[in-house]
Design a protein around this motif. Structure first.
Motif, short mmCIF file in Angstrom:
data_model
loop_
_atom_site.label_atom_id
_atom_site.label_comp_id
_atom_site.label_asym_id
_atom_site.label_seq_id
_atom_site.Cartn_x
_atom_site.Cartn_y
_atom_site.Cartn_z
N ARG A 68 10.64 15.84 26.66
CA ARG A 68 10.44 14.34 27.02
C ARG A 68 9.02 14.18 27.44
O ARG A 68 8.29 14.86 28.12
CB ARG A 68 11.23 14.25 28.28
N GLY A 69 8.38 13.25 26.87
CA GLY A 69 6.81 12.75 27.13
C GLY A 69 6.31 13.28 25.94
O GLY A 69 4.99 13.14 26.04
N ASP A 70 6.66 13.91 24.99
CA ASP A 70 5.74 14.42 23.87
C ASP A 70 5.12 12.92 23.27
O ASP A 70 6.01 12.35 22.57
CB ASP A 70 6.71 15.20 22.93
N LEU A 71 4.14 12.82 23.38
CA LEU A 71 3.28 11.50 22.74
C LEU A 71 3.42 11.59 21.20
O LEU A 71 3.71 10.26 20.62
CB LEU A 71 2.13 11.09 23.14
N ARG A 72 3.53 12.46 20.53
CA ARG A 72 3.43 12.55 19.27
C ARG A 72 4.82 12.32 18.61
O ARG A 72 4.70 11.55 17.55
CB ARG A 72 3.05 14.14 18.74
N ALA A 73 5.91 13.01 19.31
CA ALA A 73 7.53 12.47 18.73
C ALA A 73 7.53 11.21 18.99
O ALA A 73 8.18 10.48 18.27
CB ALA A 73 8.19 13.46 19.62
N THR A 74 6.92 10.49 20.28
CA THR A 74 7.30 8.97 20.40
C THR A 74 6.93 8.26 19.60
O THR A 74 7.33 7.34 18.96
CB THR A 74 6.82 9.01 21.89
N ALA A 75 5.39 8.51 19.20
CA ALA A 75 4.87 7.53 18.15
C ALA A 75 5.53 7.75 16.94
O ALA A 75 5.57 6.50 16.12
CB ALA A 75 3.22 8.04 18.01
N ALA A 76 5.82 8.91 16.24
CA ALA A 76 6.50 9.00 14.95
C ALA A 76 7.55 8.24 15.09
O ALA A 76 7.89 7.76 13.79
CB ALA A 76 6.61 10.51 14.63
N LEU A 77 8.69 8.46 15.77
CA LEU A 77 10.05 8.02 16.02
C LEU A 77 9.68 6.17 16.14
O LEU A 77 10.72 5.72 15.57
CB LEU A 77 10.76 8.45 17.14
N SER A 78 8.89 5.81 16.93
CA SER A 78 8.67 4.43 17.17
C SER A 78 8.27 3.85 15.82
O SER A 78 8.54 2.76 15.38
CB SER A 78 7.48 4.15 18.13
N GLU A 79 7.47 4.30 14.92
CA GLU A 79 7.05 3.84 13.60
C GLU A 79 8.30 3.73 12.97
O GLU A 79 8.25 2.62 12.01
CB GLU A 79 6.09 4.95 12.76
N LEU A 80 9.19 4.54 12.85
CA LEU A 80 10.37 4.19 12.23
C LEU A 80 11.06 2.92 12.46
O LEU A 80 11.86 2.55 11.63
CB LEU A 80 11.31 5.56 12.35
N LEU A 81 10.98 2.67 13.87
CA LEU A 81 11.73 1.54 14.09
C LEU A 81 11.02 0.17 14.12
O LEU A 81 11.11 -0.76 14.58
CB LEU A 81 12.01 1.45 15.76
N GLY A 82 9.72 0.35 13.33
CA GLY A 82 8.73 -0.86 13.09
C GLY A 82 7.52 -0.88 13.49
O GLY A 82 6.93 -2.00 13.36
N GLY A 83 6.82 0.52 13.67
CA GLY A 83 5.65 0.34 14.37
C GLY A 83 4.77 0.74 13.09
O GLY A 83 3.48 0.81 13.57
N GLY A 84 4.93 0.67 11.88
CA GLY A 84 4.20 0.77 10.73
C GLY A 84 4.38 2.04 9.98
O GLY A 84 3.95 3.13 10.42
N GLY A 85 5.02 2.07 8.77
CA GLY A 85 4.84 3.01 7.84
C GLY A 85 5.38 4.23 8.18
O GLY A 85 4.83 5.33 8.38
N GLY A 86 6.85 4.40 8.53
CA GLY A 86 7.64 5.53 8.62
C GLY A 86 7.76 6.50 7.41
O GLY A 86 7.68 7.51 7.53
N GLY A 87 7.78 5.75 6.13
CA GLY A 87 7.97 6.72 4.95
C GLY A 87 6.79 6.67 4.58
O GLY A 87 5.72 6.19 4.69
N SER A 88 6.55 7.47 3.19
CA SER A 88 5.49 7.62 2.58
C SER A 88 4.98 6.73 1.55
O SER A 88 5.96 5.83 1.32
CB SER A 88 5.55 8.95 1.77
N ALA A 89 3.95 6.44 1.24
CA ALA A 89 3.57 5.51 0.11
C ALA A 89 4.18 5.52 -0.92
O ALA A 89 4.55 4.29 -1.58
CB ALA A 89 1.85 5.56 -0.14
N GLN A 90 4.52 6.71 -1.40
CA GLN A 90 5.27 6.80 -2.80
C GLN A 90 6.73 6.55 -2.57
O GLN A 90 7.29 5.90 -3.51
CB GLN A 90 5.47 8.23 -3.15
N ALA A 91 7.24 6.51 -1.35
CA ALA A 91 8.56 6.04 -1.16
C ALA A 91 8.50 4.42 -1.13
O ALA A 91 9.63 4.01 -1.03
CB ALA A 91 9.10 6.78 0.19
N GLY A 92 7.57 3.94 -1.08
CA GLY A 92 7.59 2.29 -1.32
C GLY A 92 7.49 1.72 0.31
O GLY A 92 8.12 0.74 0.44
N GLU A 93 7.65 2.66 1.38
CA GLU A 93 7.86 1.76 2.85
C GLU A 93 6.41 1.18 3.04
O GLU A 93 5.36 1.80 2.82
CB GLU A 93 8.06 3.17 3.82
N THR A 94 6.61 0.28 3.71
CA THR A 94 5.40 -0.54 4.22
C THR A 94 5.44 -0.54 5.86
O THR A 94 4.64 -0.16 6.62
CB THR A 94 5.45 -1.90 3.74
#
Length: 488
Positions: free
Chosen positions: A443-469
């Motif tokens: 709990r409180g791991d900022l790296r994990a929090t940032a990565a999970l937040s990106e998936l919810l709309g913070g920008g680019g959870g998937g790779s460029a090849q996967a076509g995620e924006t």
């Protein structure tokens, strides 16, 4: 006009939720409360006139004991009202004949069926009433219409008249019926009405195991495996074992299932027969694995060895059966087994399916806190497979899933290896990584929090090849991210 089958279904529904009483008696029958709830009196549903055969000239009148013009409710003659929102509509008419809608449901049951009341309002559904009801359905077992026979067989099982020789004998006769549904319902009903170890029933079923017709053999094996035969009955075990070489897959499958139920735990002879059959290539091998799980004792070496060999099978269903069963047979804290699985995982030449299954199995076994020495070895092997960019996605996904199960909460090395996988090109790998990060990151791991937040709309959870924006657009990935985020 109602068909014979629909009217028989009305009887079946009544029997399923209550007790069928003698014609004209005041014993009630009930269907539970709630939407469509039915509470009726058996006197209102008078069955004395019987039912015509299909194509018969007319329907007999169905007697009811309510006062003329009254709505019969949970008790004969009561004035319990009918709720129009209950699925059936009550009526104050004196007609007792049921009318059916075009869709097959009840529009109304005349004054013969009322609503309201409670389950406690059921009348005296006595054993005598049940036996009278059984007599009605026994006659229906001889109908020309297979659908009527099937419903009658089902109803006999639901009546719960145990130990009645007439009912058991009639159902045994239906095991030879030419209709599959009749045979199925008869087998299930027989298991409900026959007492365990009923010698007369068991003798007939043993004779049926050698019947010339395959579906009779299958039905007999199925019945014996449904609790009619007692555990350890050698006659039954020998009869079932003889069917393991049957040329019909259906018969073989039913015999295997039954052996798992009839064989005693630790019965060396039965285990030996099943292991011998496990070596044959056939579609029923997953059933053999499950039967072994019911009979083998924990830590039985020959069974564990045989199951480990099956991890190399091409058949996915067999491998999945091994993954499910092996932890139930393994001795708790079995370090040797865990180390052997680590060795298999490290085998560079291992087939994809074998490696993936081994990783999943390690993830299940190493949740046992008693296994200490093999845990760091397993984590290192899993991490190597996970971080290998050339590895198959299936292997990486299952290795990540195993890491999420066995890695300690807050293990920084594991989290560091998992975070890049959240942006992997493969959706399956990303999904496994999201769940694993939620399980391992502290709990409180900022790296994990940032990565999970990106998936919810913070920008680019998937790779460029996967076509995620922006964020993850796949719902099956956004949902676990949302569930994992509160944990970190």
């Amino acid at each position: 006009t109602a068909s014979p089958r629909r009217l028989l279904r009305a009887m079946v529904d009544a029997v399923r939720f209550g007790a069928l009483s003698r014609p004209g008696s005041g014993a009630g029958l009930a269907r539970g409360q709630g939407s469509g709830g039915l509470v009726a009196s058996a006197s209102a549903l008078g069955l004395g006139g019987g039912f015509p055969r299909p194509g018969g000239p007319s329907w007999p009148a169905m007697g009811h004991s309510s006062r003329p013009g009254s709505r019969s409710g949970s008790r004969p003659g009561s004035a319990a009202g009918a709720s129009r929102g209950a699925g059936l509509r009550g009526s104050t008419s004196s007609s007792a004949l049921p009318n059916f809608t075009a869709g097959g449901g009840f529009a109304e049951f005349g004054s013969s069926i009322g609503f309201g009341g409670r389950g406690s309002d059921i009348g005296s559904g006595t054993a005598t009433g049940s036996r009278d009801g059984a007599a009605q359905f026994l006659r229906k077992l001889g109908e020309a219409d297979a659908r009527v026979r099937a419903e009658a067989a089902k109803a006999l099982g639901q009546l719960g008249v145990r130990g009645d020789p007439a009912v058991s004998s009639a159902l045994l006769g239906r095991l030879t019926d030419t209709n599959r549904l009749v045979r199925k319902n008869a087998a299930e009903a027989l298991a409900q009405v026959a007492t365990r170890g009923d010698e007369e029933v068991v003798v007939v079923l043993l004779r049926f195991l050698a019947h010339d017709t395959w579906f009779v053999r299958q039905g007999a094996a199925s019945c014996l495996g449904r609790g009619i035969a007692v555990r350890g009955d050698q006659r039954v075990i020998e009869g079932l074992a003889a069917l393991l070489g049957d040329d019909r897959e259906e018969v073989m499958s039913s015999a295997i299932d039954a052996l798992g139920v009839v064989g005693r735990v630790g019965d060396s002879a039965v285990i030996g027969v099943l292991l011998e059959h496990l070596r044959d290539r056939h579609l029923a091998r997953p059933k053999v694995v499950n039967a072994l799980a019911q009979i083998a004792e924990r830590g039985e070496v020959r069974v564990l060895e045989a199951l480990l060999e099956l991890l190399g099978e091409a058949d996915e269903e067999t491998r999945q059966a091994v993954i499910t069963v092996l932890p139930r047979i393994a001795t708790p804290g079995d370090e040797a087994l865990a180390r052997s699985l680590v060795t298999r995982l490290e085998d560079a030449g291992g087939a994809i399916g074998v490696v993936a299954a081994t990783a999943t199995l390690l993830g299940q076994l190493l949740t046992d806190a008693a296994i200490v020495g093999a845990r760091p070895l397993a984590i290192r092997a899993l991490l190597r497979r996970t971080q290998d960019a050339g590895e198959c996605w299936l292997v990486r996904r299952d290795c990540i899933g195993a890491l999420g199960r066995i890695a300690a909460k807050g293990d920084g090395d594991v989290v560091s290896a998992l975070l890049p996988c959240i942006a992997d090109a493969d959706g399956g790998v990303r999904q496994a990584a999201v769940a694993a990060v939620g399980a391992v990151a502290s709990r409180g791991d900022l790296r994990a929090t940032a990565a999970l937040s990106e998936l919810l709309g913070g920008g680019g959870g998937g790779s460029a090849q996967a076509g995620e924006t922006k964020g993850e657009r796949l719902p099956f990935l956004r949902l676990p991210a949302g569930e994992a985020l509160p944990a970190v």
